[in-house]
Write a protein that holds these residues in place. Structure first.
Motif, PDB file in Angstrom:
ATOM      1  N   GLY A  64     -15.579  33.297   5.463  1.00 51.64           N
ATOM      2  CA  GLY A  64     -14.633  32.788   6.447  1.00 51.64           C
ATOM      3  C   GLY A  64     -13.826  31.612   5.908  1.00 51.64           C
ATOM      4  N   ILE A  65     -13.111  30.981   6.794  1.00 50.90           N
ATOM      5  CA  ILE A  65     -12.298  29.813   6.456  1.00 50.90           C
ATOM      6  C   ILE A  65     -12.619  28.711   7.452  1.00 50.90           C
ATOM      7  CG2 ILE A  65      -9.957  28.886   6.324  1.00 50.90           C
ATOM      8  CD1 ILE A  65     -10.124  30.838   4.183  1.00 50.90           C
ATOM      9  N   THR A 102      -6.337  26.399  15.377  1.00 49.03           N
ATOM     10  CA  THR A 102      -7.626  27.077  15.340  1.00 49.03           C
ATOM     11  C   THR A 102      -7.514  28.260  14.391  1.00 49.03           C
ATOM     12  OG1 THR A 102      -7.072  28.395  17.299  1.00 49.03           O
ATOM     13  CG2 THR A 102      -8.334  26.380  17.661  1.00 49.03           C
ATOM     14  N   VAL A 103      -8.610  28.550  13.741  1.00 46.71           N
ATOM     15  CA  VAL A 103      -8.667  29.633  12.765  1.00 46.71           C
ATOM     16  C   VAL A 103      -9.715  30.628  13.228  1.00 46.71           C
ATOM     17  CG1 VAL A 103      -9.176  30.198  10.360  1.00 46.71           C
ATOM     18  CG2 VAL A 103      -7.956  28.090  10.896  1.00 46.71           C
ATOM     19  N   ASP A 104      -9.327  31.899  13.299  1.00 43.74           N
ATOM     20  CA  ASP A 104     -10.254  32.967  13.676  1.00 43.74           C
ATOM     21  C   ASP A 104     -10.949  33.457  12.411  1.00 43.74           C
ATOM     22  OD1 ASP A 104     -11.531  35.367  14.322  1.00 43.74           O
ATOM     23  OD2 ASP A 104     -10.059  35.830  15.880  1.00 43.74           O
ATOM     24  N   THR A 105     -12.149  32.965  12.197  1.00 46.64           N
ATOM     25  CA  THR A 105     -12.890  33.277  10.978  1.00 46.64           C
ATOM     26  C   THR A 105     -13.106  34.775  10.794  1.00 46.64           C
ATOM     27  OG1 THR A 105     -13.983  31.134  10.992  1.00 46.64           O
ATOM     28  CG2 THR A 105     -15.079  32.860   9.779  1.00 46.64           C
ATOM     29  N   GLU A 106     -13.278  35.508  11.872  1.00 47.15           N
ATOM     30  CA  GLU A 106     -13.482  36.959  11.753  1.00 47.15           C
ATOM     31  C   GLU A 106     -12.262  37.642  11.158  1.00 47.15           C
ATOM     32  OE1 GLU A 106     -16.384  38.509  12.068  1.00 47.15           O
ATOM     33  OE2 GLU A 106     -17.129  36.477  12.428  1.00 47.15           O
ATOM     34  N   VAL A 107     -11.070  37.216  11.563  1.00 48.32           N
ATOM     35  CA  VAL A 107      -9.841  37.785  11.004  1.00 48.32           C
ATOM     36  C   VAL A 107      -9.725  37.384   9.529  1.00 48.32           C
ATOM     37  CG1 VAL A 107      -7.315  37.791  11.140  1.00 48.32           C
ATOM     38  CG2 VAL A 107      -8.668  37.816  13.237  1.00 48.32           C
ATOM     39  N   VAL A 155       2.682  31.026   6.279  1.00 56.73           N
ATOM     40  CA  VAL A 155       2.261  31.857   5.150  1.00 56.73           C
ATOM     41  C   VAL A 155       1.176  32.862   5.513  1.00 56.73           C
ATOM     42  CG1 VAL A 155       2.899  30.103   3.449  1.00 56.73           C
ATOM     43  CG2 VAL A 155       0.531  30.247   4.238  1.00 56.73           C
ATOM     44  N   CYS A 156       0.501  32.659   6.626  1.00 53.92           N
ATOM     45  CA  CYS A 156      -0.578  33.567   7.012  1.00 53.92           C
ATOM     46  C   CYS A 156       0.004  34.908   7.445  1.00 53.92           C
ATOM     47  CB  CYS A 156      -1.394  32.957   8.151  1.00 53.92           C
ATOM     48  SG  CYS A 156      -2.760  34.015   8.665  1.00 53.92           S
ATOM     49  N   CYS A 196      -9.069  38.914   4.890  1.00 54.23           N
ATOM     50  CA  CYS A 196      -7.858  38.485   4.183  1.00 54.23           C
ATOM     51  C   CYS A 196      -8.088  38.517   2.675  1.00 54.23           C
ATOM     52  CB  CYS A 196      -7.480  37.065   4.620  1.00 54.23           C
ATOM     53  SG  CYS A 196      -6.023  36.417   3.771  1.00 54.23           S
ATOM     54  N   THR A 197      -7.142  39.078   1.962  1.00 47.20           N
ATOM     55  CA  THR A 197      -7.262  39.143   0.505  1.00 47.20           C
ATOM     56  C   THR A 197      -6.427  38.085  -0.211  1.00 47.20           C
ATOM     57  OG1 THR A 197      -5.513  40.796   0.404  1.00 47.20           O
ATOM     58  CG2 THR A 197      -7.783  41.613   0.519  1.00 47.20           C
TER      59      THR A 197
END
Length: 98
Positions: A58-59, A28-33, A75-76, A37-38
């Motif tokens: 978002g992602i 799962t990906v937390d779009t808010e976080v 890598v995140c 991200c740069t």
């Protein structure tokens, strides 16, 4: 299998892979976080190209054809952006031979 000087083509390799897709995503990906991200390392590192940027910053992650390599998680650098676990029993990627 077709081969050239660079090895087998992508379609031939993918024909040896089966995806047993679970209804429950194993990543799962937390779009808010992700919005802050740069580097967006997941977009570039995922060998299956399953991370897609959205218009709102978002992602989106499409887990259905995930190789379960864990590269995105490694890598995140955004704490809590990606939650990764193995798919539930009987689901996930299956590599076949021949």
């Amino acid at each position: 299998m077709t081969a050239d000087r660079y090895g087998p083509d992508f379609e031939d390799l993918m024909s040896t892979v089966e995806f047993r897709v679970s209804e429950q995503a194993h990543i799962t990906v937390d779009t808010e976080v992700c919005r802050s991200c740069t580097t967006r390392a997941c977009l570039h590192a995922c060998p299956a190209k399953l991370f897609v940027p959205t218009a709102d910053g978002g992602i989106l992650f499409n887990y259905e054809q995930c190789f379960e390599c864990g590269t995105c998680y490694l890598v995140c650098d955004a704490d809590g952006a990606i939650t990764w676990s193995y798919p539930e029993g009987g689901h996930g990627v299956v590599f076949r031979t021949g």
